[in-house]
Enzyme design. Structure first.
Site, short mmCIF file in Angstrom:
data_model
loop_
_atom_site.label_atom_id
_atom_site.label_comp_id
_atom_site.label_asym_id
_atom_site.label_seq_id
_atom_site.Cartn_x
_atom_site.Cartn_y
_atom_site.Cartn_z
N THR A 186 12.94 33.67 -2.67
CA THR A 186 12.51 34.82 -3.74
C THR A 186 12.62 35.73 -2.77
OG1 THR A 186 11.07 34.83 -2.92
CG2 THR A 186 11.75 33.06 -4.60
N GLU A 331 13.53 29.26 -8.36
CA GLU A 331 12.31 28.35 -8.06
C GLU A 331 12.60 27.77 -9.45
OE1 GLU A 331 10.73 30.94 -8.18
OE2 GLU A 331 9.39 31.31 -6.14
N LYS A 441 -5.16 45.29 -17.23
CA LYS A 441 -6.57 45.16 -18.29
C LYS A 441 -7.43 45.48 -17.95
CE LYS A 441 -8.75 40.24 -17.73
NZ LYS A 441 -9.23 39.36 -16.86
N TRP A 446 -5.54 41.47 -22.07
CA TRP A 446 -4.79 42.73 -21.06
C TRP A 446 -3.90 42.98 -22.40
CZ3 TRP A 446 -2.80 36.76 -19.98
CH2 TRP A 446 -3.66 36.10 -18.37
P1 ADP Z 1 13.31 37.76 -6.95
O1 ADP Z 1 13.80 38.70 -8.08
O2 ADP Z 1 11.72 37.82 -7.34
O3 ADP Z 1 13.22 36.26 -5.88
P2 ADP Z 1 13.92 35.43 -9.25
O4 ADP Z 1 15.10 36.31 -9.51
O5 ADP Z 1 13.13 34.55 -8.98
O6 ADP Z 1 13.05 36.07 -8.00
O7 ADP Z 1 13.06 35.88 -10.66
C1 ADP Z 1 12.09 35.31 -11.75
C2 ADP Z 1 11.60 36.25 -12.14
O8 ADP Z 1 12.10 36.84 -13.66
C3 ADP Z 1 10.83 35.43 -12.86
O9 ADP Z 1 9.78 34.54 -13.21
C4 ADP Z 1 10.30 36.52 -15.01
O10 ADP Z 1 9.26 37.53 -14.35
C5 ADP Z 1 11.44 37.10 -14.34
N1 ADP Z 1 12.16 37.10 -15.79
C6 ADP Z 1 13.62 36.26 -16.03
N2 ADP Z 1 13.77 35.95 -16.67
C7 ADP Z 1 12.93 36.80 -17.30
C8 ADP Z 1 13.40 37.57 -18.81
N3 ADP Z 1 13.74 36.17 -20.00
N4 ADP Z 1 11.71 37.84 -19.92
C9 ADP Z 1 11.04 38.51 -18.73
N5 ADP Z 1 11.41 38.23 -17.32
C10 ADP Z 1 12.44 37.06 -16.69
#
Ligand code: ADP
Length: 544
Positions: A186, A331, A441, A446
């Site tokens: 990540t 993940e 918050k 929220w």
């Molecule tokens: P990073 O960009 O931090 O490496 P990821 O690419 O794994 O992480 O992104 C995962 C995150 O992207 C999710 O935990 C969520 O917050 C966001 N995300 C993914 N799909 C959606 C969606 N359809 N709507 C809103 N948020 C999303």
């Protein structure tokens, strides 16, 4: 137990490509190459070259379990690495070229990568890091002899030279399906990046998951273009799902602007495409400016961040596309949910149907639940927000070599804490409303930053929006909106407040609305709220 009498054949990644080579030999993988021209070949030729690559990897001394890094765009050579590396039992470690130098250094050394495969135009990134990857024994530039760049790096090879003359068959090992096959870190907005280590089994099941729910049209005669990169979260599984289904795979290479994508989709008859909202914003602008229309495309999948309702409407109403939202994380392989199609949609007017598309339905194999701050289970009533937890055969059970991050992410009863805040309906339709670390918050209640952003983005003057929490003496936190206006437009704060007035409850109204030229983004193209909060840390709300 009465044991079933069925063969215990492993689910292996290389068998996907073997199947495609035997069943759909002429169905194509088409790539816009880094060198420029479009390259095309069928699944059978891809399988042969993957065998040649496997021999080359062995020649480089790669053994089962070794990590092989790739820093590359979506092209056929990257596709060959996906299969060749996993096929010999090694681990294909995809790396995002947009990461910061410190993150790159951490990731390559933490994964203990043996070699790095890199696209020619990304080589400067590896050159800049010279001396900082002590465990890396060789760098392979993914091009042919004629396009090999000059470099001062030691132990550099040319991809095509390594493959040249190698046998076109390989005695693929019968691996344990639980063996590690690939990994991805990540981007780590806080703390060090964390590694997800996928297995053959998880990857194949994830691909079946994508094919099963019939929300996405794969199949013979169809063509899929993943804009979502192979260097992050495995291009959402498309390089595995397409060959199972006999679907043509169209790879955009490094050109991800609206015009280049449109051209390639039209030329290659693309029917399904997948990417993040930022990419779809670029394409939408191009379509509107040029008045162009798609001939073949029917489905556009958006994920990685919440898609604004205004964009769903634009693509559906102006361009007749079916917009499908997906949810997932590095993940979770990544896709766990996609599409809201179902009986709930029957008879809905357009507006209500578009609104429902802000939600997505979970796949078979994935379990979801919502949890409150004390770990109590919350109802799936479509309304109550809680932290989203999930489990399933393609969800991590811990981070690679990181006990601390693992302990923080896993619950005692075996669920993964996503860090997302969401609501779920009693029909399993998910909607992400926030990240736990971005929550606002106010007086103990929220406020969904995603909802606020979504509503303000339906104003024609707003190009991009981010809601952040600001400290407030009475309410602890109050929302503030940071806006990027569309080129040539200058909406005022009062205008935006008036626009929001009938769309949100009154106590959600942002205390301040600020305008900026640009929002900070992470390596995966999401708004970095961390950086944004940092930028506004000295700002005092006008209501204080
Ligand atoms: P990073 O960009 O931090 O490496 P990821 O690419 O794994 O992480 O992104 C995962 C995150 O992207 C999710 O935990 C969520 O917050 C966001 N995300 C993914 N799909 C959606 C969606 N359809 N709507 C809103 N948020 C999303």
């Amino acid at each position: 137990m009465l044991e079933g009498q069925m063969m215990d054949r492993s689910l292996l990644i290389i068998d996907i490509l073997k199947h495609a080579a035997e069943t759909y030999p002429a169905i194509e993988i088409v790539s816009r190459t880094v060198e420029g021209p479009v390259h095309r070949y069928g699944y059978r030729d891809a399988f042969k070259r993957t065998a040649q690559l496997a021999h080359a990897l062995k020649g480089l001394g790669i053994e089962e379990g070794d990590r092989v890094a790739t820093i590359a765009w979506n092209t056929y050579r990257h596709f060959e690495l996906y299969y060749g590396v996993s096929g010999i039992g090694a681990v294909c470690h995809t790396i995002n070229p947009r990461l910061f130098e410190d993150q790159l250094e951490y990731i390559v050394n933490h994964a203990d990568d043996r070699v790095i495969f890199v696209d020619a135009n990304l080589l400067p990134l590896v050159e800049k890091m010279d001396g900082r990857f002590p465990g890396v024994k060789a760098v392979i530039v993914m091009t042919d002899r004629a396009h090999m760049p000059e470099t001062k790096l030691a132990n550099v090879h040319c991809y095509e030279e390594l493959l040249e003359g190698q046998p076109e068959t390989y005695d693929w090992p019968e691996l344990d399906e639980r063996a590690a096959s690939a990994m991805c870190y990540t981007s780590g907005t806080t703390g060090n990046p964390k590694g997800s280590l996928y297995s053959h089994r998880s990857t194949v099941l994830h691909a079946f998951g994508l094919l099963a729910p019939a929300v996405l049209p794969y199949g013979i005669g169809k063509a899929v273009l993943p804009v979502v990169p192979m260097f992050h979260v495995q291009a959402w599984g498309q390089p595995y799902a397409a060959p199972i289904a006999g679907t043509k795979l169209v790879m955009p290479g490094p050109k991800l602007d609206g015009e280049s994508l449109f051209e390639l989709m039209e030329d290659e008859g693309v029917t399904l495409t997948l990417g993040v909202p930022t990419i779809w914003m670029g394409l939408l602008t191009h379509l509107r400016e040029t008045g162009k229309r798609f001939t073949h495309l029917t489905h556009l999948v958006s994920g990685g961040a919440a898609i604004p309702l205004s964009m769903i409407k634009a693509y559906e109403e102006e361009f007749g596309l079916n917009v499908v939202q997906g949810w997932g994380m590095t993940e979770t392989s990544p896709v766990c949910c996609a599409g809201a199609e179902g009986p709930e949609m029957d008879g809905l007017e357009d507006d209500a149907r578009h609104e429902l598309k802000l939600r997505e339905r979970k796949f078979f194999g994935v379990d979801l639940r919502l949890v409150d701050e004390d770990g109590g289970i919350l109802p799936h009533d479509g309304d109550t927000p809680g932290e989203l937890q999930c489990r399933g055969p393609w969800v991590i059970n811990g981070y690679y070599n990181d006990a601390e991050a693992t302990a923080a992410a896993m619950t005692d009863d075996g669920w993964f804490r996503t860090g997302d805040v969401a609501t779920l309906t009693d029909a399993g339709l998910l909607q992400i409303t926030d990240r736990t670390k971005d929550l606002i918050k106010s007086g103990g209640e929220w406020i969904s930053s995603i909802d606020l952003e979504n509503e303000v983005m339906s104003h024609p003057g707003v190009a991009e929006a981010a809601a952040i929490a600001m400290p407030h003496p009475k309410w602890q936190e109050r929302p503030m909106l940071v806006i990027v206006a569309h080129e040539g437009k200058q909406p005022s704060a009062n205008e935006l407040r008036a626009h929001l007035a009938d769309k949100i409850v009154s106590w959600w109204m942002p205390d301040d609305i600020a305008f900026v030229d640009e929002l900070p983004h992470t390596a995966t193209g999401k708004v970095s709220k961390l950086q944004l909060r940092e930028r506004f840390k000295d700002h005092v709300l006008s209501t204080v």
